[in-house]
Write an enzyme that holds these catalytic residues in place. Structure first.
Site, PDB file in Angstrom:
ATOM      1  N   HIS A   1       0.819  -1.207   0.000  1.00  0.00           N
ATOM      2  CA  HIS A   1       0.000   0.000   0.000  1.00  0.00           C
ATOM      3  C   HIS A   1       0.853   1.258   0.000  1.00  0.00           C
ATOM      4  O   HIS A   1       0.486   2.261  -0.621  1.00  0.00           O
ATOM      5  CB  HIS A   1      -0.937  -0.004   1.208  1.00  0.00           C
ATOM      6  CG  HIS A   1      -2.119  -0.901   1.045  1.00  0.00           C
ATOM      7  ND1 HIS A   1      -3.078  -0.707   0.078  1.00  0.00           N
ATOM      8  CD2 HIS A   1      -2.493  -2.025   1.716  1.00  0.00           C
ATOM      9  CE1 HIS A   1      -3.990  -1.660   0.161  1.00  0.00           C
ATOM     10  NE2 HIS A   1      -3.658  -2.466   1.148  1.00  0.00           N
TER      11      HIS A   1
ATOM     12  N   VAL B   1       1.316   3.963  -3.790  1.00  0.00           N
ATOM     13  CA  VAL B   1       0.793   5.330  -3.701  1.00  0.00           C
ATOM     14  C   VAL B   1       1.965   6.275  -3.450  1.00  0.00           C
ATOM     15  O   VAL B   1       2.574   6.243  -2.400  1.00  0.00           O
ATOM     16  CB  VAL B   1      -0.235   5.465  -2.556  1.00  0.00           C
ATOM     17  CG1 VAL B   1      -0.762   6.890  -2.477  1.00  0.00           C
ATOM     18  CG2 VAL B   1      -1.390   4.489  -2.762  1.00  0.00           C
TER      19      VAL B   1
ATOM     20  N   SER C   1       4.418   7.467   3.185  1.00  0.00           N
ATOM     21  CA  SER C   1       3.273   8.384   3.256  1.00  0.00           C
ATOM     22  C   SER C   1       2.045   7.715   3.868  1.00  0.00           C
ATOM     23  O   SER C   1       1.218   8.375   4.499  1.00  0.00           O
ATOM     24  CB  SER C   1       2.936   8.929   1.866  1.00  0.00           C
ATOM     25  OG  SER C   1       2.580   7.880   0.974  1.00  0.00           O
TER      26      SER C   1
ATOM     27  N   PRO D   1      -5.628  -1.668  -6.887  1.00  0.00           N
ATOM     28  CA  PRO D   1      -6.242  -2.867  -7.448  1.00  0.00           C
ATOM     29  C   PRO D   1      -7.388  -3.364  -6.573  1.00  0.00           C
ATOM     30  O   PRO D   1      -7.281  -3.405  -5.346  1.00  0.00           O
ATOM     31  CB  PRO D   1      -5.080  -3.863  -7.470  1.00  0.00           C
ATOM     32  CG  PRO D   1      -3.865  -3.011  -7.570  1.00  0.00           C
ATOM     33  CD  PRO D   1      -4.164  -1.794  -6.750  1.00  0.00           C
TER      34      PRO D   1
ATOM     35  N   ASP E   1      -6.185 -19.650   1.141  1.00  0.00           N
ATOM     36  CA  ASP E   1      -5.556 -20.897   0.717  1.00  0.00           C
ATOM     37  C   ASP E   1      -6.072 -21.999   1.634  1.00  0.00           C
ATOM     38  O   ASP E   1      -5.601 -22.155   2.758  1.00  0.00           O
ATOM     39  CB  ASP E   1      -4.029 -20.781   0.835  1.00  0.00           C
ATOM     40  CG  ASP E   1      -3.310 -22.088   0.515  1.00  0.00           C
ATOM     41  OD1 ASP E   1      -3.998 -23.066   0.158  1.00  0.00           O
ATOM     42  OD2 ASP E   1      -2.076 -22.129   0.649  1.00  0.00           O
TER      43      ASP E   1
ATOM     44  N   ASP F   1       3.803 -20.463   1.112  1.00  0.00           N
ATOM     45  CA  ASP F   1       4.265 -21.506   0.210  1.00  0.00           C
ATOM     46  C   ASP F   1       3.574 -21.344  -1.142  1.00  0.00           C
ATOM     47  O   ASP F   1       2.912 -20.340  -1.392  1.00  0.00           O
ATOM     48  CB  ASP F   1       4.012 -22.894   0.803  1.00  0.00           C
ATOM     49  CG  ASP F   1       2.536 -23.136   1.137  1.00  0.00           C
ATOM     50  OD1 ASP F   1       1.663 -22.443   0.567  1.00  0.00           O
ATOM     51  OD2 ASP F   1       2.253 -24.020   1.975  1.00  0.00           O
TER      52      ASP F   1
END
Length: 357
Positions: free
Chosen positions: A72, A76, A82, A168, A270, A278
């Site tokens: 993150h 940015v 920041s 995203p 997972d 992994d």
């Protein structure tokens, strides 16, 4: 013999500018080095590791949270610390942006690391470098690869709330996700490797975690039902489940996430090895067991959209060593997104606020 005519002043100015830019870029490249603190703060790595190990005892999920902070931060404004800034007179904190609000966590651990380093090496280690070191240590403690973190970043004096709102997302199409990575200099191998690592987001009020689709997902971590509920019963408004979901996995998810009242129920990203760093995540995709749509599309996107990513998924599923190498390389590349170096920015004394003049 006649003396050669002097170069036009404008051309001389351009040459001087180009030379200065070359020197500047060279200086920037030299600033980032694994040995940056060897003399000024020689125990920086051990200090970061000690604080994170202590935090992990109280909160086993903290490793994933600390890895997520670097993604993150770097996506940015570059890797400039920041993200850590709180609201202030001239700061609209990135923490208030939709992808972070009541979600990004681990800030008190960064504070503890900073306090320990300020005690040992006052005014030396930047908050941006702490974020990068914390990510590497967390991956290693979770059983993932080790890499030598390039250091020498400095901290920004401002935040970028608007850019933080365009990260995203879990419903982004594959081409959109790939483009967002490409925009910061990360290729398809980086994208697939970072996608297979760890993140989860904290909802704050009840210690539950939600997954935001962001680099660093999803070999460990959890997601709330609401982020994939449509895949179970009404995919793309069809009234049918997502055809790429394995039948047995679909049945299990329907039991965990009934149609009503289970929005915040947690599911392992997972299901095979939920707490281990992994390559099981990639093997799950080969069996159509990617929890989020944005996971499975790397292998199963329609109309050939996954032509460049599917072979990478298959390669990582076949070789954990290959995944680990590619992940370490991608993390180093991501850590080099627009760092502040040299005399730019500052080294904050408190990661949450800029230094006073």
């Amino acid at each position: 013999m006649a003396s050669p005519s002097p170069l036009p002043a404008a051309l001389l100015a351009v040459c001087a500018l180009l030379a200065a830019m070359a020197l500047f870029q060279g200086a920037r490249a030299q600033q980032l080095s694994p040995a940056y603190y060897d003399e000024s703060c020689p125990h920086v790595y051990d200090t970061v590791r000690r604080v994170i190990q202590e935090a992990r005892t109280a909160d086993p999920r903290i490793l994933a949270s600390l890895v997520r902070l670097q993604f993150h931060d770097c996506f940015v404004n570059g890797c400039d610390g920041s993200l850590l800034l709180d609201d202030g007179p001239a700061i609209n904190s990135e923490k208030n942006a939709a992808p972070y609000n009541n979600s990004a966590r681990g800030f008190p651990v960064v504070d503890d690391i900073k306090a320990a380093l300020e005690s040992a090496c006052p005014g030396v280690v930047s908050c941006a470098d702490i974020v990068a070191l914390a990510a590497e240590v967390s991956v290693e403690l979770a059983g993932g690869p080790y890499w030598r973190v390039l250091l020498g970043r400095r901290d920004d004096r401002t935040a970028n709330f608007d850019a933080a709102d365009n990260l995203p997302g879990p419903t982004d199409a594959l081409n959109v996700l790939r483009q967002k990575f490409a925009d910061v200099g990360l290729d398809d191998t980086d994208f697939v490797a970072l996608q297979g690592t760890t993140t989860h987001s904290w909802s704050g009020s009840n210690d539950t975690y939600v997954s935001l689709h962001f680099p660093g997902a999803h070999t460990i971590g959890r997601a709330q039902c609401r982020f994939f509920q449509d895949r179970l019963d009404n995919f793309a408004g069809t009234g049918q489940p997502d055809p790429t979901l394995d039948g047995a996995y679909l049945s299990a998810l329907r039991q965990s996430c009934p149609a009503a009242g289970a929005d915040e129920r947690l599911n392992n990203l997972d299901p095979a090895t939920p707490d281990a760093f992994d390559n099981s995540y990639y093997r799950n995709l080969l069996h159509n067991r990617g929890l989020l749509r944005s996971d499975q599309v790397m292998l199963s996107a329609p109309d050939g959209a996954a032509a460049s990513t599917a072979p990478i998924v298959e390669r990582f599923a076949a070789s954990q060593a290959d995944f680990f190498r590619s992940f370490a390389t991608a993390m180093i590349k991501m850590g080099n997104i627009a760092p502040l170096t040299g005399s730019m920015g500052e080294v904050r004394r408190n990661c949450r606020v800029v230094n006073r003049s």
